[in-house]
Design a protein around this motif. Sequence first.
Motif, PDB file in Angstrom:
ATOM      1  N   GLU A  83     -39.980   9.805 -19.405  1.00 40.78           N
ATOM      2  CA  GLU A  83     -38.620   9.328 -18.893  1.00 40.78           C
ATOM      3  C   GLU A  83     -37.778  10.493 -18.587  1.00 40.78           C
ATOM      4  O   GLU A  83     -36.928  10.400 -17.713  1.00 40.78           O
ATOM      5  N   GLN A  84     -37.864  11.580 -19.230  1.00 39.53           N
ATOM      6  CA  GLN A  84     -37.014  12.763 -19.052  1.00 39.53           C
ATOM      7  C   GLN A  84     -37.448  13.403 -17.544  1.00 39.53           C
ATOM      8  O   GLN A  84     -36.458  13.864 -16.720  1.00 39.53           O
ATOM      9  N   MET A  97     -40.561  17.916 -21.351  1.00 40.11           N
ATOM     10  CA  MET A  97     -39.954  16.666 -21.040  1.00 40.11           C
ATOM     11  C   MET A  97     -40.986  15.658 -21.280  1.00 40.11           C
ATOM     12  O   MET A  97     -41.960  15.687 -21.142  1.00 40.11           O
ATOM     13  N   GLU A 110     -35.896  11.287 -15.227  1.00 39.35           N
ATOM     14  CA  GLU A 110     -34.690  11.327 -14.769  1.00 39.35           C
ATOM     15  C   GLU A 110     -33.974  12.822 -14.307  1.00 39.35           C
ATOM     16  O   GLU A 110     -33.318  12.912 -13.144  1.00 39.35           O
TER      17      GLU A 110
END
Length: 304
Positions: free
Chosen positions: A295-296, A292, A299
Amino acid sequence: MAPRAIWTGSIAFGLVNVPVRMYSAVEEHTLHFNFVHAPDGSRIGYEKICKAEDKPVPDDEIVKAFEYEKGEWVYMTDEDFEAAAAESHHTIDIRAFVPFEDIDAIYFERTYYLGPEENGERVYSLLSRAMEDSGLAGVAKWVMRDRQNLGLLRIRDGAIALERMHFADEIRSAEGIAPGDVRLDKSELEMAAQLIEQYSGKFNPEEYRDTYRDALCEIIQAKRRGEEVRVEAEPEPEAPTDLMAALRASVEAARRQRPAPARTGNEDLERKSKEELYELARKADIPGRSDMSKEQLVEALRTA
């Protein structure tokens, strides 16, 4: 299971001998990789080849040698190495007691523990208690594995720890590495001091993990399952065009992040580094976290 001793001998404390066993104090969690032949998965072997005859050499024909001049070899035996040793191969000889803080950390190479030999507990305790009461560390020399060693004995959690050290002539000078006289603005120095203050605190080793090793382990597991591993391109760091502005922004970011270590709101997640986010994702056992982006990870943590 009791640790395995890697050396046995004694500490020479004046005319007093303290029989000890040496143990490694560090257990490195390094991933070991092998070279294999890709088509069939066989290991790649290495042979000891005589370069003149271009054929394998048996171990009993291999000797240690020193190249005195090009092409002139002086063959050495085990007895030669023993004859060179000024100290016994089984004695750690204390030469002086000094304040531990007087030793520059650049000299330290590796740490060992020294435990008492059987029936040597009393004299071992005498030395360790006397050293602890004095607040001093013992500078010592000993020979192990055909090498003379410099070391520092200190007390850690009631046990005698031995710091193997570099000799002074092994330490390279920093000359030519540090920049010369550089003019710095007083305001920049003050802002840099504020930034250091924002990051200051006590050292807690449990806060730091080898996240690169963790990520490698997860990639190994993913590839074992036949999953594709994506590589995220890391942006190249750039030198700030306005140093003062960069310092000021860093101080402000540190101030916002520091007061809320326990909060896990969305706003706090975005302020964390990718390494901090990865550690949170590891604790939350979020699958696929090694692939990831920052940003992932944010989230995934929001929805965890």
